[in-house]
Design a protein around this motif. Structure first.
Motif, PDB file in Angstrom:
ATOM      1  N   PRO A   1      -3.773  -0.415  -8.216  1.00 50.05           N
ATOM      2  CA  PRO A   1      -4.517  -0.677  -7.037  1.00 50.05           C
ATOM      3  C   PRO A   1      -3.470  -0.472  -5.779  1.00 50.05           C
ATOM      4  CG  PRO A   1      -4.720  -2.592  -8.391  1.00 50.05           C
ATOM      5  CD  PRO A   1      -3.721  -1.861  -8.780  1.00 50.05           C
TER       6      PRO A   1
ATOM      7  N   LYS B   1      -4.726   3.218 -12.373  1.00 47.28           N
ATOM      8  CA  LYS B   1      -5.194   1.721 -12.603  1.00 47.28           C
ATOM      9  C   LYS B   1      -4.376   0.920 -11.589  1.00 47.28           C
ATOM     10  CE  LYS B   1      -6.997   2.140 -16.988  1.00 47.28           C
ATOM     11  NZ  LYS B   1      -6.978   1.618 -18.516  1.00 47.28           N
TER      12      LYS B   1
ATOM     13  N   TRP C   1       0.740  -1.187  -0.170  1.00 49.86           N
ATOM     14  CA  TRP C   1      -0.061   0.057  -0.131  1.00 49.86           C
ATOM     15  C   TRP C   1       0.735   1.112  -0.051  1.00 49.86           C
ATOM     16  CZ3 TRP C   1      -1.113   4.240   2.927  1.00 49.86           C
ATOM     17  CH2 TRP C   1      -2.119   5.062   2.765  1.00 49.86           C
TER      18      TRP C   1
END
Length: 81
Positions: free
Chosen positions: A48, A46, A26
């Motif tokens: 994630p 795009k 993340w």
């Protein structure tokens, strides 16, 4: 290995956060220049787990951030021609 989150302060166009997110981390890029943030969002929309915000990281803002495993500060990425 073993890191799951990345903070890039001064992320410019977001290449490092995007590469980290592509590897499953993340990632958050923070950049002062709002135009750069808009471009980073457009480039990496795009990907994630990859986010970008505009703003300064002063003591109050830093205290509001979650903990990160990896922190980059004003990393410079040059393209040599």
């Amino acid at each position: 290995d073993g890191s799951s989150s990345l903070l890039d302060i001064g992320s410019n166009l977001g290449e490092f956060p995007a590469k980290a997110a592509a590897r499953g981390m993340w990632s958050l890029g923070i950049e002062l220049d709002e135009e750069m943030v808009r471009e980073a969002i457009a480039r990496h929309r795009k990907t994630p787990g990859c986010r970008f915000i505009a703003g300064a990281v002063d003591p109050a803002a830093a205290a509001a951030l979650p903990s990160f495993d990896v922190v980059l500060l004003l990393s410079v990425h040059h393209h040599w021609h």
